[in-house]
Design an enzyme around this catalytic site. Structure first.
Site, short mmCIF file in Angstrom:
data_model
loop_
_atom_site.label_atom_id
_atom_site.label_comp_id
_atom_site.label_asym_id
_atom_site.label_seq_id
_atom_site.Cartn_x
_atom_site.Cartn_y
_atom_site.Cartn_z
N SER A 57 49.94 53.05 12.76
CA SER A 57 51.26 52.86 12.16
C SER A 57 52.32 53.38 13.13
O SER A 57 52.01 54.04 14.12
CB SER A 57 51.34 53.59 10.83
OG SER A 57 50.42 53.07 9.90
N ASP A 114 41.15 51.44 19.38
CA ASP A 114 41.16 50.15 18.70
C ASP A 114 39.95 49.31 19.11
O ASP A 114 39.30 48.67 18.27
CB ASP A 114 42.45 49.39 19.03
CG ASP A 114 43.67 50.00 18.36
OD1 ASP A 114 43.50 50.96 17.58
OD2 ASP A 114 44.79 49.52 18.60
N HIS A 221 53.28 54.38 22.37
CA HIS A 221 52.82 55.56 21.65
C HIS A 221 53.51 56.83 22.15
O HIS A 221 53.01 57.93 21.97
CB HIS A 221 51.30 55.71 21.80
CG HIS A 221 50.54 54.55 21.27
ND1 HIS A 221 50.08 53.53 22.08
CD2 HIS A 221 50.19 54.22 20.00
CE1 HIS A 221 49.46 52.63 21.33
NE2 HIS A 221 49.52 53.02 20.07
N ASP A 401 92.48 59.79 16.80
CA ASP A 401 91.61 59.98 17.96
C ASP A 401 92.40 60.21 19.24
O ASP A 401 91.85 60.15 20.33
CB ASP A 401 90.66 58.79 18.13
CG ASP A 401 91.39 57.46 18.04
OD1 ASP A 401 92.63 57.47 18.09
OD2 ASP A 401 90.72 56.43 17.91
N GLY A 558 103.00 56.80 15.24
CA GLY A 558 103.39 55.40 15.09
C GLY A 558 104.84 55.27 14.67
O GLY A 558 105.57 54.39 15.15
#
Length: 578
Positions: A57, A114, A221, A401, A558
């Site tokens: 899995s 396997d 893996h 930001d 702004g």
């Protein structure tokens, strides 16, 4: 320290994951007492060859996501990155045999565990009289010299699922399927690259990379690869991968050359964003085509992962029309993408841009403002905003930001570039419309969209007339559009506060005998006062609305920028004696 994972328990995570897949997919069933998923219509396969695959899995959606008509009959899952037990493999073989299938093909990735476990189960099944064969997939192109263990089985295994599934669906026998698939499996290769390793639930990362390093040729893996290289633009990384995979000095190379036709898989190893995956897909297709290779099909997505590994693998399979037909065959497997049966290479990918509608004659400048003055006004606005860049950024850092000044400066420089082209400035409506497009394209962010909305709407009244009452109406139209889509209102601590204050003064232009400069002077003062007042307001819109009002003790950037624009307009017109 082990990494965080969303699991109930380390021991039960593989069982829970497979149970979740089956619970959400009516086409699947679990085999009682085993970590095995099978097609729920298994009993309809009498007289057909069954296909079983599996492994550890952690590679989801492989392999259970590829169960379905036209692909796998069932999957045996091991624990995370561990081979499934012999008993479960044998139980799956027995289950499909007892359902009336006429043979079983095991599709196995080339890993020692396997090979051993599937091989032992196959021999036991044969001893029971069950017809079973096995194909071992070895598609890893990372290693350049022959190793005793052979090549690892990677994402190319999914293509073998597809080809074998299509052959089985055609009713082909076990022996013939095994022969065909064994030949096709030798025509492909896979190579992976990753930004970092992955971590098995309950364990730490399998290897560490420096901040500027990536791993080339790693497995699925968490094992390290064959080479560490410096991070580079995607085009360079993909070029390196393709060079490695197709280099004839590499014993495991894919014999792809100019004129070859391939199926390409761009496989997310688990942790890449869709944005990155798209960039890699673009590079891979473009670079292959640049080598004269025909990309017959391109599969882009997550097919065989390594848990959360932030990396990608590329798989190339040489194909002819018969093999391509098998790739295109219908399947109900949930993880197989729906693809058009159309070659990637040679397809027209770009549609011509729509033509601009013919411009109707529009009113020219009036109200005492000439095209020369308009050019001077725009230039002054630009220099003003560029000069305010750092100040506006500083104001924005408290609530955003910190890029408000940079955004306005970018817009100003775009306008300056446009002015150097010598555009016609005789029609205010056309000027505002062109500025709208320019800001939408070059300014970016919410500010670009809001200014774009404002200018687009403001241009409409000015198409017919350009006297002072119409300029006031244009201001009203712009504000209405900005409020409609931006959802801000006066008092919400946005640029709208300055614009609204000025617009209220501009209403005087609608009265007979009103003059340009006196009203504009009052409007500028009102806009500046409104901008200053925003420091005492609680934000009701924009990113600042998510910030505590106690942290907002400076004017809204702004609003300050909008007031500065009005000031720049006034100064030019005063100098010009408008």
């Amino acid at each position: 320290m082990s990494s965080k994972k969303m699991v109930n328990s380390v021991e039960g995570c593989a069982d829970d994951a497979l149970a979740g897949l089956v619970a959400s997919n009516p086409d699947l069933q679990l085999l009682q007492g085993h970590r095995v998923a099978l097609r729920s219509d298994l009993d309809t396969l009498k007289g057909r060859v069954a296909l079983l695959s599996g492994g550890g899995s952690g590679h989801e959606p492989a392999h259970a996501g590829f169960i379905g008509k036209g692909m796998l009959t069932g999957v045996i899952a091991g624990s995370v990155f561990a081979s499934p037990p012999v008993g479960s493999i044998l139980a799956a073989i027995r289950a499909v045999a007892q359902a009336g299938t006429v043979g079983t093909l095991l599709i196995v990735k080339n890993y020692t565990g396997d090979r051993l476990n599937f091989g032992l189960a196959m021999e036991q099944a044969k001893a029971e009289g069950i017809s079973v064969e096995m194909v071992i997939v070895e598609d890893d192109s990372a290693f350049t010299v022959l190793k005793k263990a052979g090549r690892r089985g990677l994402c190319g295994t999914v293509l073998i699922h597809k080809v074998a599934g299509a052959l089985a669906e055609e009713g082909m026998g076990l022996e013939e399927i095994t022969k065909r698939v064994s030949v096709i499996a030798k025509t492909m290769g896979t190579l992976g690259v990753s930004l970092s390793s992955c971590s098995v639930p309950g364990a730490t990362h399998t290897f560490e990379l420096a901040a500027d390093e990536i791993e080339l040729g790693l497995g699925i893996h968490g094992e390290a690869g064959v080479r560490r290289i410096k991070i580079a633009p995607v085009d360079q990384i993909v070029t390196l991968m393709l060079d490695h995979m197709t280099n004839t000095s590499n014993i495991f190379h894919v014999p792809v050359r100019s004129g070859s036709s391939v199926v390409l898989i761009v496989n997310n190893l688990g942790g890449l964003s869709f944005l990155e995956l798209g960039i890699i897909a673009d590079a891979a297709i473009r670079l292959l085509e640049g080598r004269g290779v025909k990309v017959a099909r391109a599969l882009v997505g997550t097919f065989m992962s390594a848990l959360e590994m932030p990396g990608v693998s590329l798989t190339l399979m040489l194909v002819d029309e018969p093999v391509l037909k098998l790739i295109d065959a219908e399947t109900t497997a949930k993880a197989w993408p729906h693809m058009a049966k159309v070659s990637v290479t040679g397809r027209k990918r770009i549609r011509a841009a729509p033509t601009e509608p013919p411009e109707a004659p529009e009113a020219t400048a009036a109200g005492g403002v000439t095209s020369k003055q308009m050019a001077l006004v725009l230039d002054r606005i630009c220099t003003t905003l560029i000069g305010l860049e750092e100040h506006l950024n500083a104001l924005d850092r408290a609530a955003g930001d910190g890029d408000c000044g940079s955004t306005h400066s970018r817009a100003a420089k775009a306008i300056q570039g446009w002015l150097k082209e010598g555009p016609s400035l005789t029609s205010p409506a056309q000027v505002l419309s062109r500025l709208s497009v320019l800001l939408l394209e070059r300014m970016g962010g919410s500010s670009g969209a809001l200014y774009g909305l404002f200018l687009t709407a403001a241009a409409q009244p000015l198409k017919a007339k350009t006297d002072l009452p119409t300029w006031s109406a244009a201001m009203d139209a712009g504000l209405e559009s900005m409020q409609k889509y931006g959802k801000a209102a006066p008092g919400d601590r946005t640029m709208l506060d300055s614009l609204w204050a000025a617009a209220q003064e501009f209403q005087a232009w609608k009265s007979p005998g009103a003059s340009l400069l006196p009203v504009l002077t009052k409007a500028v003062k009102s806009a500046e006062a409104a901008a200053e007042a925003t420091k005492n307001m609680e934000a009701g819109a924009g990113r600042a609305s998510y910030i505590s009002s106690a942290q907002l003790d400076q004017p809204d950037p702004g609003a300050v920028a909008a007031a500065a624009i009005f000031r720049a307009i006034l100064e030019v017109l005063q100098t010009q004696g408008a």
